[in-house]
Scaffold this motif. Sequence first.
Motif: not given
Length: 96
Positions: A15-23, A71-74, A79-81, A84-87
């Motif tokens: 969840p902590q790493a997934y928060a970066a994706y959510q941001a 496919h966007s850069e954003e 996605r890169s963030a 490893g934080a989610a399936k």
Amino acid sequence: MPKGYWIANVTITDPQAYAAYQALAPEAFARFGASFLARGGQCTAMEGRDTPQRSVIIEFPSYQQALDCYHSEEYQKARSAREGAAKVEITIVTGV
């Protein structure tokens, strides 16, 4: 032109790493006119898979915009963030 939809099944493993994706992800969704129809909440898999922790349905003005968002850069940065934080399973489909 038919709308496009992302159908995503997500199980968060960190969840902590997934928060970066959510941001980061909302920037891509806003740029491509996304509207969330379902995000998390109660779900039950009826056939073919285990029930994911979260199911998400995102509507886009067109199928092409749904593809372009993915496919966007954003989105690729988000996605890169998330790595490893989610399936995650994402399918992009056209509307009817």
